[in-house]
Design an enzyme around this catalytic site. Sequence first.
Site, PDB file in Angstrom:
ATOM      1  N   THR A  49       0.817  -1.213   0.000  1.00  0.00           N
ATOM      2  CA  THR A  49       0.000   0.000   0.000  1.00  0.00           C
ATOM      3  C   THR A  49       0.849   1.260   0.000  1.00  0.00           C
ATOM      4  O   THR A  49       0.466   2.290  -0.572  1.00  0.00           O
ATOM      5  CB  THR A  49      -0.936  -0.008   1.237  1.00  0.00           C
ATOM      6  N   SER A  97       1.880  -7.679  -0.656  1.00  0.00           N
ATOM      7  CA  SER A  97       2.748  -8.534   0.164  1.00  0.00           C
ATOM      8  C   SER A  97       2.362 -10.010   0.076  1.00  0.00           C
ATOM      9  O   SER A  97       3.225 -10.891   0.094  1.00  0.00           O
ATOM     10  CB  SER A  97       2.708  -8.083   1.623  1.00  0.00           C
ATOM     11  N   THR A 128       1.539  -4.262   4.303  1.00  0.00           N
ATOM     12  CA  THR A 128       1.443  -4.534   5.743  1.00  0.00           C
ATOM     13  C   THR A 128       0.779  -5.876   6.038  1.00  0.00           C
ATOM     14  O   THR A 128       0.926  -6.401   7.137  1.00  0.00           O
ATOM     15  CB  THR A 128       0.648  -3.423   6.460  1.00  0.00           C
ATOM     16  N   ASP A 129       0.042  -6.422   5.051  1.00  0.00           N
ATOM     17  CA  ASP A 129      -0.726  -7.641   5.338  1.00  0.00           C
ATOM     18  C   ASP A 129       0.148  -8.779   5.858  1.00  0.00           C
ATOM     19  O   ASP A 129      -0.205  -9.453   6.816  1.00  0.00           O
ATOM     20  CB  ASP A 129      -1.480  -8.116   4.079  1.00  0.00           C
TER      21      ASP A 129
HETATM   22  C1  SIN Z   1      -0.420  -5.493   1.065  1.00  0.00           C
HETATM   23  O1  SIN Z   1      -0.122  -6.074   2.087  1.00  0.00           O
HETATM   24  O2  SIN Z   1       0.259  -5.583   0.040  1.00  0.00           O
HETATM   25  C2  SIN Z   1      -1.628  -4.636   1.004  1.00  0.00           C
HETATM   26  C3  SIN Z   1      -1.972  -4.017   2.285  1.00  0.00           C
HETATM   27  C4  SIN Z   1      -0.967  -3.030   2.781  1.00  0.00           C
HETATM   28  O3  SIN Z   1       0.099  -2.820   2.250  1.00  0.00           O
HETATM   29  O4  SIN Z   1      -1.296  -2.385   3.783  1.00  0.00           O
END
Ligand code: SIN
Length: 442
Positions: A49, A97, A128-129
């Site tokens: 993100t 991710s 973050t996932d």
């Molecule tokens: C991801 O993990 O690629 C999407 C969500 C994020 O980055 O917060």
Amino acid sequence: MILKQRRSFYFAISALVFAILSIVGISASIAQADSNEKPKVTIVATGGTIAGEASSRASFTSYRAGSIPMDEMLEYIQPEISEHVDVDVIQFGNSGSGGYTLEEFHELTLVVEDALEEADGVVVTSGTDTMEEFAYWLDLTVQSQKPVVMTGAMRPWSSEGEMVFGADGPANLYNSILLAGSQSTFCFGTVLMLNDEIHAAKDVTKADTYRMDTFESPNNGPLGFIDGTNISTDRAPARVQSCGDLDEWMTPFDMTEVEADDLARTEIVYTYQNAGGEAITAFAEAGVDGIVTAGTGAGGISSAQREAQNDAIENHDVVFATSSRTGAGNVYGGRDQIIAANDLIPQKARILLTLGLTYAPDNTEQVAEWFHTIGNPQFNASNVDNDDEYPTWQNNAIYVAGDRVWYDDVLYEAKWWTVNEIPSESGEWDVWKVVESEVTAS
Ligand code: SIN
């Protein structure tokens, strides 16, 4: 393909390098440092993100993750970041991710290690996932004591060249570069920095789908904080104790010793009321090497799962790690091919099980040992070799509870007041013998 581009910046620097073994409770200020040379930090960008292109400036939930190149993002935090740190960029990938494979994780470790040959620290950006899994993987595999900092963002970066309202990416990126350059987390292993908080890779987990304070370390809390150029680390991962002994500090999980396709295959099975055993059976029949059970409470699984587990062990030689779906606390015990994951949440236990079964495929005892040592390192000041400071036993001396004295080459600790009485062994401790006697001193 990996694109590497070196950037250099112009101004004098400031960054503090700490004496690591006295790190707990120290705080640093990049601004206070007076070194003439700026630290070098390499960003290894993987997407997420933070690199998201939103459909409008007010669009926080509708965006395409992994769209904006890191070079462009770095431009946005110039010239401020270059006042403190020289920054390189390696665009490792640019996607969400969750799509990264363990084979790509293997390569990521090698890229980070390579970058650390030159750089003083590395920042890895990701979605973050599964950032916590990126972080723990790097924590367990990178063979360098230099800082590795993971970061990302909960809001996308921009929309058609304009920043998204309240985007957290720029501050997270800026803070992470400062943190890596400061050396504050030297010997900490990989840490995660988001929302001004620093977390240990082993402890941290994503706890909310959208909030910007999504990352938590439920068992132990954050390691510290970043406020402007002030960095404070109030505690450290226990691993920092062996900072002075490189062999002890490093894990055995050196990625240069294995190929990506040598990595063991492991999966996670979730437990719930009346859960069936079919998932375990299917994984076992598919040939997985290990399964982590995300059990109820302190690791319980259903009767059907237990039956399938026994069958998977007996007929397919699957190794299990037992963890909890509660998100915090310990799972103790374990037996034969069932290893207790201690305080590792299922997705962290799975990373360690993968590595353990890759490096000791036929030695479950060794893998269990790694779960206890590498997976659950503890501070243990009792191992400190300071025995010389204690006096030898003197008849007629008065010793109070807690005093330690040598007698006949054995170090004793007084449990009660003691006077004029030769120590006698009556305790159960391994190292410290206990003196028990009546209170005779007046
Ligand atoms: C991801 O993990 O690629 C999407 C969500 C994020 O980055 O917060």
